[in-house]
Design a protein around this motif. Structure first.
Motif, PDB file in Angstrom:
ATOM      1  N   ASP A  68      18.880  -6.667   1.634  1.00 17.39           N
ATOM      2  CA  ASP A  68      18.226  -5.379   1.906  1.00 17.39           C
ATOM      3  C   ASP A  68      16.722  -5.470   1.655  1.00 17.39           C
ATOM      4  O   ASP A  68      15.915  -4.916   2.418  1.00 17.39           O
ATOM      5  N   GLU A  69      16.331  -6.164   0.580  1.00 22.05           N
ATOM      6  CA  GLU A  69      14.909  -6.315   0.284  1.00 22.05           C
ATOM      7  C   GLU A  69      14.204  -7.122   1.364  1.00 22.05           C
ATOM      8  O   GLU A  69      13.093  -6.770   1.797  1.00 22.05           O
ATOM      9  N   VAL A  70      14.852  -8.194   1.814  1.00 21.18           N
ATOM     10  CA  VAL A  70      14.257  -9.013   2.888  1.00 21.18           C
ATOM     11  C   VAL A  70      14.102  -8.180   4.157  1.00 21.18           C
ATOM     12  O   VAL A  70      13.066  -8.244   4.845  1.00 21.18           O
ATOM     13  N   ALA A  76       8.305  -4.020   6.988  1.00 16.45           N
ATOM     14  CA  ALA A  76       6.920  -3.710   6.627  1.00 16.45           C
ATOM     15  C   ALA A  76       5.953  -4.703   7.253  1.00 16.45           C
ATOM     16  O   ALA A  76       4.878  -4.328   7.746  1.00 16.45           O
ATOM     17  N   VAL A  77       6.329  -5.992   7.238  1.00 16.22           N
ATOM     18  CA  VAL A  77       5.466  -7.013   7.828  1.00 16.22           C
ATOM     19  C   VAL A  77       5.370  -6.828   9.338  1.00 16.22           C
ATOM     20  O   VAL A  77       4.312  -7.035   9.946  1.00 16.22           O
ATOM     21  N   ALA A 178      -5.493  -5.857   1.153  1.00 20.76           N
ATOM     22  CA  ALA A 178      -4.657  -6.027  -0.048  1.00 20.76           C
ATOM     23  C   ALA A 178      -3.182  -5.793   0.275  1.00 20.76           C
ATOM     24  O   ALA A 178      -2.289  -6.476  -0.256  1.00 20.76           O
ATOM     25  N   GLU A 179      -2.930  -4.849   1.138  1.00 20.51           N
ATOM     26  CA  GLU A 179      -1.548  -4.586   1.540  1.00 20.51           C
ATOM     27  C   GLU A 179      -0.967  -5.767   2.309  1.00 20.51           C
ATOM     28  O   GLU A 179       0.206  -6.126   2.129  1.00 20.51           O
ATOM     29  N   LEU A 180      -1.772  -6.397   3.161  1.00 17.57           N
ATOM     30  CA  LEU A 180      -1.304  -7.585   3.900  1.00 17.57           C
ATOM     31  C   LEU A 180      -0.934  -8.706   2.939  1.00 17.57           C
ATOM     32  O   LEU A 180       0.120  -9.342   3.079  1.00 17.57           O
ATOM     33  N   LEU A 185       3.242 -11.829  -0.125  1.00 17.91           N
ATOM     34  CA  LEU A 185       3.812 -12.265  -1.409  1.00 17.91           C
ATOM     35  C   LEU A 185       5.192 -11.653  -1.638  1.00 17.91           C
ATOM     36  O   LEU A 185       6.108 -12.317  -2.149  1.00 17.91           O
ATOM     37  N   ARG A 186       5.337 -10.407  -1.251  1.00 12.55           N
ATOM     38  CA  ARG A 186       6.640  -9.750  -1.413  1.00 12.55           C
ATOM     39  C   ARG A 186       7.700 -10.406  -0.529  1.00 12.55           C
ATOM     40  O   ARG A 186       8.857 -10.565  -0.946  1.00 12.55           O
ATOM     41  N   GLU A 187       7.304 -10.810   0.680  1.00  9.84           N
ATOM     42  CA  GLU A 187       8.259 -11.478   1.562  1.00  9.84           C
ATOM     43  C   GLU A 187       8.678 -12.831   0.996  1.00  9.84           C
ATOM     44  O   GLU A 187       9.855 -13.196   1.028  1.00  9.84           O
TER      45      GLU A 187
END
Length: 325
Positions: A68-70, A76-77, A178-180, A185-187
């Motif tokens: 689910d996180e992925v 988002a990406v 910064a969001e990019l 990093l989150r991915e």
């Protein structure tokens, strides 16, 4: 797999059943040896089946959360500014281009301002700076004009403020950059968590699948010292929990019958000992404490000789077998 012969068509069902049991035990032994060769390290071997199933449930839940996180990160990406390719050449996403964040109106205003500054430049340095800015603006305008309309419309949706615009249109360029970085990093973190959860789940599942091929108890201890030795009547199958009660009682009865036959043969051999019993020594007198031992040994020797087809003229057990019977 070849079809098994029916017991109803066999001349001696016990022989067919014994053959099936032997093949089954050999197959289980081969599977056990293969499992030990291919799985030398089993970090979960000490856990019980209940603990493994509980761990697999937790691992499944963790893997589901990671998936689910992925999916959320990838969504988002997918909606964030992305690099573009025009005429086979890659270009950075618009937040990383010098004038990529400028709207159409801002580009026109900047172009007019730099044209004015270039015309009013008093020094060569000011002229070069105005020319460089003018060239960068022209390059951004040319890039947007050369883009496929889908890419240009996507960038305008992310950059131009409107009632249905993306959230990046209402924040400054530094925040978007910064969001990019944060999404990348989150991915990476989400992909790593998914890989770890998959490895844990696979280890647990492999241990559970392996246990379906391995015995769930210590190996049966072979006893050749009793009245009916293992080599004459295999008692391993009697310890199998999957064996039906009817077959268990029938096999136990056959073992008792074999023990009775051995006792009778021992009495007959003691009454008229053949020549091959010479290595056993003389027959003890009736009532002697060694008389039952001699009779039992002679009966087992006779059974061995018949099983190995030892010639009549050979004494005792005959030659040592070259392989396991």
């Amino acid at each position: 797999m070849r079809p098994q012969r029916s017991l109803a068509d066999a001349e001696d069902p016990s022989v067919v059943l014994a053959w099936r049991i032997d093949r089954y035990l050999e197959h289980c032994a081969d599977k056990t040896a293969h499992a030990h060769r291919t799985h030398p390290n089993r970090p979960l071997a000490a856990l019980t089946d209940t603990q493994l199933h509980h761990l697999r449930e937790r691992a499944t839940a963790r893997r589901t959360r990671a998936l689910d996180e992925v999916a959320a990160v990838q969504a988002a990406v997918a909606s964030q500014p992305a690099p573009v390719s025009v005429d086979g050449l890659p270009h950075p996403a618009w937040p990383h281009r010098p004038y990529g964040a400028a709207t159409l109106g801002a580009l026109a205003a900047e172009l007019a301002r730099h044209l004015t500054e270039s015309a009013l430049a008093h020094t060569p340095a000011q002229a070069r700076a105005a020319a460089a800015a003018h060239a960068a603006l022209r390059q951004e305008i040319a890039l947007r004009q050369s883009m496929p309309w889908r890419l240009r419309a996507r960038e305008d949706w992310q950059r131009e403020r409107s009632p249905l615009a993306a959230h990046t249109a209402y924040q400054d360029t530094a925040t978007t950059r910064a969001e990019l970085r944060g999404n990348r990093l989150r991915e990476e973190a989400a992909q790593g968590a998914l890989a770890r959860a998959g490895i844990i789940w696979a280890r647990i599942d492999a241990e559970l699948r392996l246990r379906t091929h391995l015995p769930d108890r210590p190996p049966h201890q072979v006893d050749n010292t009793g009245p009916l030795p293992h080599w004459l009547a295999d008692t391993t199958v009697l310890a199998e929990p999957q064996l039906e009660a009817s077959w268990r009682s029938q096999l136990a009865e056959r073992h008792r019958m074999l023990a009775t036959v051995l006792t009778h043969r021992g009495l007959a051999l003691a009454a008229a000992p053949p020549a091959w019993t010479r290595p056993l020594g003389p027959v003890p007198d009736p009532g002697h404490r060694l008389r039952p031992v001699w009779e039992h040994t002679a009966a087992l020797t006779e059974a061995w000789r018949e099983r190995r087809n030892v010639p009549v003229g050979v004494e005792g057990l005959g030659e040592r077998p070259r392989h396991r019977p």
